[in-house]
Design a protein around this motif. Structure first.
Motif, mmCIF file in Angstrom:
data_model
loop_
_atom_site.group_PDB
_atom_site.id
_atom_site.type_symbol
_atom_site.label_atom_id
_atom_site.label_comp_id
_atom_site.label_asym_id
_atom_site.label_seq_id
_atom_site.Cartn_x
_atom_site.Cartn_y
_atom_site.Cartn_z
ATOM 1 N N CYS A 59 1.384 -1.305 0.304
ATOM 2 C CA CYS A 59 0.040 -0.367 -0.187
ATOM 3 C C CYS A 59 0.474 1.414 -0.172
ATOM 4 N N GLU A 60 0.322 2.171 -1.012
ATOM 5 C CA GLU A 60 1.399 3.190 -1.062
ATOM 6 C C GLU A 60 0.543 4.013 0.341
ATOM 7 N N VAL A 61 1.301 5.167 1.203
ATOM 8 C CA VAL A 61 1.038 5.964 2.119
ATOM 9 C C VAL A 61 0.656 7.230 1.616
ATOM 10 N N ARG A 62 -0.740 7.993 1.914
ATOM 11 C CA ARG A 62 -1.268 8.526 1.128
ATOM 12 C C ARG A 62 -1.671 9.742 1.725
ATOM 13 N N HIS A 63 -1.523 9.449 3.575
ATOM 14 C CA HIS A 63 -1.311 11.277 4.413
ATOM 15 C C HIS A 63 -0.674 10.216 5.725
ATOM 16 N N GLU A 64 -0.167 10.677 6.911
ATOM 17 C CA GLU A 64 0.403 10.519 7.401
ATOM 18 C C GLU A 64 -0.298 11.822 8.624
ATOM 19 N N LEU A 65 -0.279 11.422 9.842
ATOM 20 C CA LEU A 65 -0.323 12.660 11.178
ATOM 21 C C LEU A 65 0.065 11.765 12.451
ATOM 22 N N ASN A 66 1.125 12.804 12.803
ATOM 23 C CA ASN A 66 1.724 12.578 14.008
ATOM 24 C C ASN A 66 1.295 13.234 14.840
ATOM 25 N N TYR A 67 1.121 12.702 16.066
ATOM 26 C CA TYR A 67 1.014 13.114 17.768
ATOM 27 C C TYR A 67 2.202 13.641 18.819
ATOM 28 N N ASN A 68 3.114 13.504 17.876
ATOM 29 C CA ASN A 68 4.047 13.655 18.522
ATOM 30 C C ASN A 68 4.807 15.054 19.284
#
Length: 106
Positions: A97-106
């Protein structure tokens, strides 16, 4: 970024042994390949009725990196004979799967 996802299933009796094999032998073999574009692996485990499901998610920069890891037939699963002995069943093919969006809460 490409996520390479695979599932394997084992008995309660073999779950800890399989997890140790992954963490202390198989993941080391993969790491020692020094594949350009390989960005690590995650291991997930859950109990499902009378067996354990293992999910691995490998991270690669692109499909070319995946092919350097496994070859032109890049969907083929990487399951050593030693692992097969501990598994009830497993995916013969990995999905990518191609990663299309990533959101990190660091």
């Amino acid at each position: 970024m490409i996520a390479r996802i695979w599932h394997g299933y084992t008995t309660k009796e073999n779950a800890d042994g399989y997890e140790n094999l992954l963490k202390h032998e198989i993941f080391e073999i993969i790491s020692n390949k020094k594949i350009p574009g390989y960005n690590g692996i995650q291991l997930l485990r859950r109990e499902v009725e009378d067996e354990f499901e293992f999910t691995t998610i490998m991270w690669f920069e692109n499909i070319a990196s995946v092919k350097q890891f496994i070859g032109e037939d890049y969907e083929t699963a990487f399951v050593l004979p030693k692992a097969q002995e501990l598994l009830l069943r497993y995916d013969r093919k990995s999905i990518h799967c191609e990663v299309r969006h990533e959101l990190n809460y660091n």
